[in-house]
Design a protein around this motif. Structure first.
Motif, PDB file in Angstrom:
ATOM      1  N   UNK A  50     -22.202  14.347 -39.985  1.00  0.00           N
ATOM      2  CA  UNK A  50     -23.494  14.230 -39.311  1.00  0.00           C
ATOM      3  C   UNK A  50     -23.465  13.180 -38.200  1.00  0.00           C
ATOM      4  N   UNK A  51     -22.609  12.142 -38.346  1.00  0.00           N
ATOM      5  CA  UNK A  51     -22.608  11.030 -37.395  1.00  0.00           C
ATOM      6  C   UNK A  51     -21.316  10.863 -36.607  1.00  0.00           C
ATOM      7  N   UNK A  52     -20.282  11.631 -36.915  1.00  0.00           N
ATOM      8  CA  UNK A  52     -18.993  11.485 -36.240  1.00  0.00           C
ATOM      9  C   UNK A  52     -18.364  12.842 -35.966  1.00  0.00           C
ATOM     10  N   UNK A  53     -17.512  12.874 -34.951  1.00  0.00           N
ATOM     11  CA  UNK A  53     -16.726  14.069 -34.648  1.00  0.00           C
ATOM     12  C   UNK A  53     -15.394  13.623 -34.080  1.00  0.00           C
ATOM     13  N   UNK A  85     -16.061  10.754 -31.522  1.00  0.00           N
ATOM     14  CA  UNK A  85     -17.461  10.762 -31.103  1.00  0.00           C
ATOM     15  C   UNK A  85     -18.285  10.069 -32.186  1.00  0.00           C
ATOM     16  N   UNK A  86     -19.372   9.409 -31.763  1.00  0.00           N
ATOM     17  CA  UNK A  86     -20.328   8.840 -32.702  1.00  0.00           C
ATOM     18  C   UNK A  86     -21.736   9.215 -32.226  1.00  0.00           C
ATOM     19  N   UNK A  87     -22.584   9.552 -33.183  1.00  0.00           N
ATOM     20  CA  UNK A  87     -23.979   9.868 -32.859  1.00  0.00           C
ATOM     21  C   UNK A  87     -24.747   8.554 -32.747  1.00  0.00           C
ATOM     22  N   UNK A  88     -25.306   8.310 -31.583  1.00  0.00           N
ATOM     23  CA  UNK A  88     -26.110   7.112 -31.352  1.00  0.00           C
ATOM     24  C   UNK A  88     -27.543   7.470 -31.719  1.00  0.00           C
ATOM     25  N   UNK A  89     -28.126   6.767 -32.702  1.00  0.00           N
ATOM     26  CA  UNK A  89     -29.404   7.200 -33.269  1.00  0.00           C
ATOM     27  C   UNK A  89     -30.648   6.933 -32.424  1.00  0.00           C
ATOM     28  N   UNK A  90     -30.543   6.042 -31.429  1.00  0.00           N
ATOM     29  CA  UNK A  90     -31.735   5.687 -30.655  1.00  0.00           C
ATOM     30  C   UNK A  90     -31.309   5.084 -29.326  1.00  0.00           C
ATOM     31  N   UNK A 137     -13.587  -2.959 -29.801  1.00  0.00           N
ATOM     32  CA  UNK A 137     -15.023  -3.161 -29.937  1.00  0.00           C
ATOM     33  C   UNK A 137     -15.679  -2.671 -28.649  1.00  0.00           C
ATOM     34  N   UNK A 138     -16.690  -1.810 -28.800  1.00  0.00           N
ATOM     35  CA  UNK A 138     -17.342  -1.204 -27.640  1.00  0.00           C
ATOM     36  C   UNK A 138     -18.856  -1.298 -27.810  1.00  0.00           C
ATOM     37  N   UNK A 139     -19.555  -1.451 -26.697  1.00  0.00           N
ATOM     38  CA  UNK A 139     -21.020  -1.484 -26.711  1.00  0.00           C
ATOM     39  C   UNK A 139     -21.547  -0.217 -26.072  1.00  0.00           C
ATOM     40  N   UNK A 140     -22.647   0.279 -26.627  1.00  0.00           N
ATOM     41  CA  UNK A 140     -23.271   1.503 -26.143  1.00  0.00           C
ATOM     42  C   UNK A 140     -24.741   1.201 -25.898  1.00  0.00           C
ATOM     43  N   UNK A 141     -25.225   1.605 -24.743  1.00  0.00           N
ATOM     44  CA  UNK A 141     -26.637   1.415 -24.421  1.00  0.00           C
ATOM     45  C   UNK A 141     -27.137   2.684 -23.747  1.00  0.00           C
ATOM     46  N   UNK A 142     -27.444   3.698 -24.558  1.00  0.00           N
ATOM     47  CA  UNK A 142     -27.954   4.959 -24.037  1.00  0.00           C
ATOM     48  C   UNK A 142     -29.464   4.849 -23.827  1.00  0.00           C
ATOM     49  N   UNK A 143     -30.004   5.748 -23.021  1.00  0.00           N
ATOM     50  CA  UNK A 143     -31.454   5.741 -22.802  1.00  0.00           C
ATOM     51  C   UNK A 143     -32.193   6.424 -23.939  1.00  0.00           C
ATOM     52  N   UNK A 144     -31.498   7.058 -24.829  1.00  0.00           N
ATOM     53  CA  UNK A 144     -32.105   7.730 -25.974  1.00  0.00           C
ATOM     54  C   UNK A 144     -31.028   8.075 -26.979  1.00  0.00           C
ATOM     55  N   UNK A 145     -31.312   9.051 -27.813  1.00  0.00           N
ATOM     56  CA  UNK A 145     -30.316   9.476 -28.786  1.00  0.00           C
ATOM     57  C   UNK A 145     -29.267  10.331 -28.083  1.00  0.00           C
ATOM     58  N   UNK A 148     -21.770   9.628 -28.112  1.00  0.00           N
ATOM     59  CA  UNK A 148     -20.898   8.820 -27.262  1.00  0.00           C
ATOM     60  C   UNK A 148     -19.468   9.056 -27.708  1.00  0.00           C
ATOM     61  N   UNK A 149     -18.543   9.059 -26.764  1.00  0.00           N
ATOM     62  CA  UNK A 149     -17.140   9.266 -27.115  1.00  0.00           C
ATOM     63  C   UNK A 149     -16.238   8.340 -26.310  1.00  0.00           C
TER      64      UNK A 149
END
Length: 172
Positions: A50-53, A85-90, A137-145, A148-149
């Motif tokens: 559900x959260x990774x690919x 891949x990781x699902x970014x929840x928000x 170590x990586x930072x993710x700052x999406x505008x929504x859900x 990210x890969x």
């Protein structure tokens, strides 16, 4: 009596040393320390959740235990990469740790690159050959859900083996 005094003195010294060695706020009464919470792990047997690919390109050999890449067999013009891949929840900022379990059996040293898409940059790690666990170590700052890969490749030109990628999120 002397033994009792020594034990008390040693216990007191140990308590002082333990207290002095703790970081501020790290005592038993403080809040939870920051750490890592597992999001998931991807490997040849577990390519989606559900959260990774996991996506693989340019694979030479695929088994339930590992995936082998060999630039001597697969032309260098073909991308030979592991793409977790990781699902970014928000839309909040998230920090992830990607722990790649790798093996470069025929090299004494080599180089790996983790590429973040869309101008996110490249992290490079020079490592010794053989079996290793390589952390990024990586930072993710999406505008929504969203998803990210990242792309991991061996930029040293060596044959290499991928076993697993564990993905953890930093917790406050």
């Amino acid at each position: 009596m002397i033994t009792t005094v020594r034990r008390s003195a040693l216990a007191g010294l140990a308590a002082v040393l333990l207290w002095a060695g703790l970081a501020p706020g790290a005592g038993a009464q403080s809040g939870a320390a920051s750490g890592w919470t597992p999001v998931g792990a991807v490997d040849p047997q577990h390519v989606t959740s559900a959260d990774t690919q996991l996506v693989l390109y340019g694979v030479h050999a695929f088994t339930p235990n590992n995936v082998a890449f060999n630039p001597a067999v697969i032309p260098a013009s073909v991308a030979q990469v592991v793409v977790p891949y990781v699902r970014v929840p928000d839309g909040d900022q998230h920090t992830y740790r990607l722990r790649f379990h790798l093996d470069t059996p025929s090299a004494t040293s080599t180089q790996y690159q983790l590429i973040t898409p869309n101008g996110g940059g490249t992290q490079t790690a020079n490592v010794s050959g053989g079996a290793i666990t390589l952390d990024f170590t990586v930072s993710v700052d999406l505008t929504g859900t969203g998803w990210m890969y990242w792309s991991l490749k061996n930029s040293g030109g060596h044959s290499w083996v991928f076993t697993k990628c564990e993905i953890d999120e930093q917790t406050p």
